[in-house]
Design a protein around this motif. Structure first.
Motif, PDB file in Angstrom:
ATOM      1  N   VAL A  42      13.379 -97.065 -66.062  1.00  0.00           N
ATOM      2  CA  VAL A  42      12.845 -95.712 -65.890  1.00  0.00           C
ATOM      3  C   VAL A  42      13.937 -94.868 -65.228  1.00  0.00           C
ATOM      4  CG1 VAL A  42      11.064 -94.314 -64.789  1.00  0.00           C
ATOM      5  CG2 VAL A  42      10.500 -96.601 -65.629  1.00  0.00           C
ATOM      6  N   PRO A  43      14.370 -93.778 -65.862  1.00  0.00           N
ATOM      7  CA  PRO A  43      15.483 -93.012 -65.294  1.00  0.00           C
ATOM      8  C   PRO A  43      15.103 -92.020 -64.194  1.00  0.00           C
ATOM      9  CG  PRO A  43      14.902 -92.134 -67.438  1.00  0.00           C
ATOM     10  CD  PRO A  43      14.051 -93.359 -67.225  1.00  0.00           C
ATOM     11  N   LYS A  44      13.838 -91.584 -64.150  1.00  0.00           N
ATOM     12  CA  LYS A  44      13.445 -90.581 -63.163  1.00  0.00           C
ATOM     13  C   LYS A  44      12.129 -90.975 -62.492  1.00  0.00           C
ATOM     14  CE  LYS A  44      13.767 -87.396 -66.340  1.00  0.00           C
ATOM     15  NZ  LYS A  44      13.675 -86.169 -67.093  1.00  0.00           N
ATOM     16  N   VAL A  45      12.077 -90.745 -61.184  1.00  0.00           N
ATOM     17  CA  VAL A  45      10.874 -91.035 -60.394  1.00  0.00           C
ATOM     18  C   VAL A  45      10.557 -89.781 -59.586  1.00  0.00           C
ATOM     19  CG1 VAL A  45       9.864 -92.494 -58.607  1.00  0.00           C
ATOM     20  CG2 VAL A  45      11.478 -93.479 -60.248  1.00  0.00           C
ATOM     21  N   PHE A  46       9.296 -89.380 -59.627  1.00  0.00           N
ATOM     22  CA  PHE A  46       8.892 -88.202 -58.862  1.00  0.00           C
ATOM     23  C   PHE A  46       7.828 -88.565 -57.848  1.00  0.00           C
ATOM     24  CE2 PHE A  46       5.493 -88.219 -61.915  1.00  0.00           C
ATOM     25  CZ  PHE A  46       4.420 -87.623 -61.270  1.00  0.00           C
ATOM     26  N   VAL A  47       7.570 -87.623 -56.961  1.00  0.00           N
ATOM     27  CA  VAL A  47       6.531 -87.772 -55.965  1.00  0.00           C
ATOM     28  C   VAL A  47       5.912 -86.404 -55.717  1.00  0.00           C
ATOM     29  CG1 VAL A  47       8.117 -87.485 -54.010  1.00  0.00           C
ATOM     30  CG2 VAL A  47       6.009 -88.741 -53.686  1.00  0.00           C
ATOM     31  N   LEU A  48       4.618 -86.399 -55.463  1.00  0.00           N
ATOM     32  CA  LEU A  48       3.908 -85.220 -54.971  1.00  0.00           C
ATOM     33  C   LEU A  48       3.510 -85.568 -53.549  1.00  0.00           C
ATOM     34  CD1 LEU A  48       1.685 -84.534 -58.089  1.00  0.00           C
ATOM     35  CD2 LEU A  48       3.624 -83.154 -57.316  1.00  0.00           C
ATOM     36  N   THR A  49       3.936 -84.758 -52.582  1.00  0.00           N
ATOM     37  CA  THR A  49       3.804 -85.189 -51.193  1.00  0.00           C
ATOM     38  C   THR A  49       3.638 -84.035 -50.213  1.00  0.00           C
ATOM     39  OG1 THR A  49       4.883 -86.479 -49.449  1.00  0.00           O
ATOM     40  CG2 THR A  49       6.324 -85.205 -50.892  1.00  0.00           C
ATOM     41  N   ASN A  50       3.061 -84.362 -49.071  1.00  0.00           N
ATOM     42  CA  ASN A  50       3.006 -83.456 -47.932  1.00  0.00           C
ATOM     43  C   ASN A  50       4.110 -83.788 -46.929  1.00  0.00           C
ATOM     44  OD1 ASN A  50       0.721 -81.837 -48.591  1.00  0.00           O
ATOM     45  ND2 ASN A  50      -0.582 -83.583 -48.125  1.00  0.00           N
ATOM     46  N   VAL A 103       9.266 -97.671 -50.522  1.00  0.00           N
ATOM     47  CA  VAL A 103       9.767 -96.779 -51.577  1.00  0.00           C
ATOM     48  C   VAL A 103      10.956 -97.427 -52.289  1.00  0.00           C
ATOM     49  CG1 VAL A 103      10.878 -94.552 -52.038  1.00  0.00           C
ATOM     50  CG2 VAL A 103       8.887 -94.672 -50.526  1.00  0.00           C
ATOM     51  N   LYS A 104      11.856 -98.027 -51.539  1.00  0.00           N
ATOM     52  CA  LYS A 104      13.008 -98.694 -52.153  1.00  0.00           C
ATOM     53  C   LYS A 104      12.575 -99.803 -53.102  1.00  0.00           C
ATOM     54  CE  LYS A 104      16.529 -97.779 -48.656  1.00  0.00           C
ATOM     55  NZ  LYS A 104      17.419 -98.406 -47.650  1.00  0.00           N
ATOM     56  N   ALA A 105      11.532-100.538 -52.744  1.00  0.00           N
ATOM     57  CA  ALA A 105      11.022-101.594 -53.627  1.00  0.00           C
ATOM     58  C   ALA A 105      10.522-100.981 -54.934  1.00  0.00           C
ATOM     59  CB  ALA A 105       9.913-102.384 -52.939  1.00  0.00           C
ATOM     60  N   CYS A 106       9.824 -99.865 -54.839  1.00  0.00           N
ATOM     61  CA  CYS A 106       9.346 -99.177 -56.041  1.00  0.00           C
ATOM     62  C   CYS A 106      10.505 -98.666 -56.888  1.00  0.00           C
ATOM     63  CB  CYS A 106       8.427 -98.008 -55.665  1.00  0.00           C
ATOM     64  SG  CYS A 106       6.828 -98.511 -55.024  1.00  0.00           S
ATOM     65  N   LEU A 107      11.515 -98.108 -56.250  1.00  0.00           N
ATOM     66  CA  LEU A 107      12.679 -97.593 -56.979  1.00  0.00           C
ATOM     67  C   LEU A 107      13.441 -98.723 -57.665  1.00  0.00           C
ATOM     68  CD1 LEU A 107      13.990 -94.930 -54.440  1.00  0.00           C
ATOM     69  CD2 LEU A 107      12.665 -94.537 -56.545  1.00  0.00           C
ATOM     70  N   GLU A 108      13.536 -99.842 -56.993  1.00  0.00           N
ATOM     71  CA  GLU A 108      14.208-100.997 -57.589  1.00  0.00           C
ATOM     72  C   GLU A 108      13.454-101.475 -58.830  1.00  0.00           C
ATOM     73  OE1 GLU A 108      17.418-103.053 -58.037  1.00  0.00           O
ATOM     74  OE2 GLU A 108      17.208-101.769 -56.279  1.00  0.00           O
ATOM     75  N   GLU A 109      12.135-101.487 -58.741  1.00  0.00           N
ATOM     76  CA  GLU A 109      11.344-101.888 -59.903  1.00  0.00           C
ATOM     77  C   GLU A 109      11.505-100.876 -61.038  1.00  0.00           C
ATOM     78  OE1 GLU A 109       7.295-104.109 -60.542  1.00  0.00           O
ATOM     79  OE2 GLU A 109       6.901-102.077 -59.783  1.00  0.00           O
ATOM     80  N   ALA A 110      11.521 -99.591 -60.705  1.00  0.00           N
ATOM     81  CA  ALA A 110      11.729 -98.561 -61.733  1.00  0.00           C
ATOM     82  C   ALA A 110      13.073 -98.781 -62.417  1.00  0.00           C
ATOM     83  CB  ALA A 110      11.659 -97.167 -61.108  1.00  0.00           C
ATOM     84  N   ARG A 111      14.101 -99.061 -61.633  1.00  0.00           N
ATOM     85  CA  ARG A 111      15.428 -99.337 -62.185  1.00  0.00           C
ATOM     86  C   ARG A 111      15.375-100.546 -63.122  1.00  0.00           C
ATOM     87  NH1 ARG A 111      17.409 -99.289 -57.428  1.00  0.00           N
ATOM     88  NH2 ARG A 111      18.148 -97.226 -57.028  1.00  0.00           N
ATOM     89  N   ASP A 112      14.712-101.616 -62.669  1.00  0.00           N
ATOM     90  CA  ASP A 112      14.598-102.834 -63.484  1.00  0.00           C
ATOM     91  C   ASP A 112      13.867-102.569 -64.802  1.00  0.00           C
ATOM     92  OD1 ASP A 112      15.901-104.245 -61.488  1.00  0.00           O
ATOM     93  OD2 ASP A 112      14.078-105.205 -60.727  1.00  0.00           O
TER      94      ASP A 112
END
Length: 156
Positions: free
Chosen positions: A99-107, A87-96
């Protein structure tokens, strides 16, 4: 080791998604869709092993919104921080990407709450987010929770 997925990883990613989709933990995804979206994926490749043991994708929805999807980690590596690092890798890429907001649909909302995601109502997400929902076996009775993270407000 967490790294960007390569084409040769697609079948292992698919194997993991199929396994976890049988329990309802993630949406099933056809192999063709994984190949088409391979650039979205990060994978966990354990040292000395030939198979991928974890995967997670960052899907761009719009100029200001992305989704973390298809987070899967083999049972033998769960509880070792692999999911968090994916997840951190994905967030880092979003930051790069800006992208200001990241969401998830989860159980598994508690997992994402530990990463500073905040609960939101699904109705707060734009309609284009629901394109995959019609493919879900649970549609229209979704049991997933929506959470969102505004990048720059988290500390991990």
């Amino acid at each position: 080791m967490i790294r960007k997925a390569r084409l040769k990883d697609a079948r292992d990613i698919h194997r993991l998604i199929v396994h976890f989709s049988k329990t309802g933990q993630v949406l099933p995804r056809p192999l063709a869709e994984i190949y088409e979206n391979i650039r979205e994926f990060f994978v966990f490749a354990p040292e000395g092993k030939d198979l991928i043991a974890g995967a997670c994708a960052l899907h761009i929805c719009w100029e200001d919104l992305a989704e973390i999807r298809s987070l899967v980690v083999s049972e033998e590596y769960q509880g070792e921080g692999v999911g968090v690092n994916l997840v951190k890798a994905c967030l880092e890429e979003a930051r790069d990407l800006g992208v200001p907001k990241v969401f998830v649909l989860t159980n598994a909302p508690d997992f994402f709450r530990k990463l500073h995601f905040k609960d939101i109502e699904k109705t707060e997400l734009p309609h284009k987010v629901w394109a995959d929902c019609v493919k879900c076996p649970k549609f229209p009775e979704c049991d997933e929770e929506a959470l969102i993270l505004e990048l720059g407000q988290e500390e991990f």
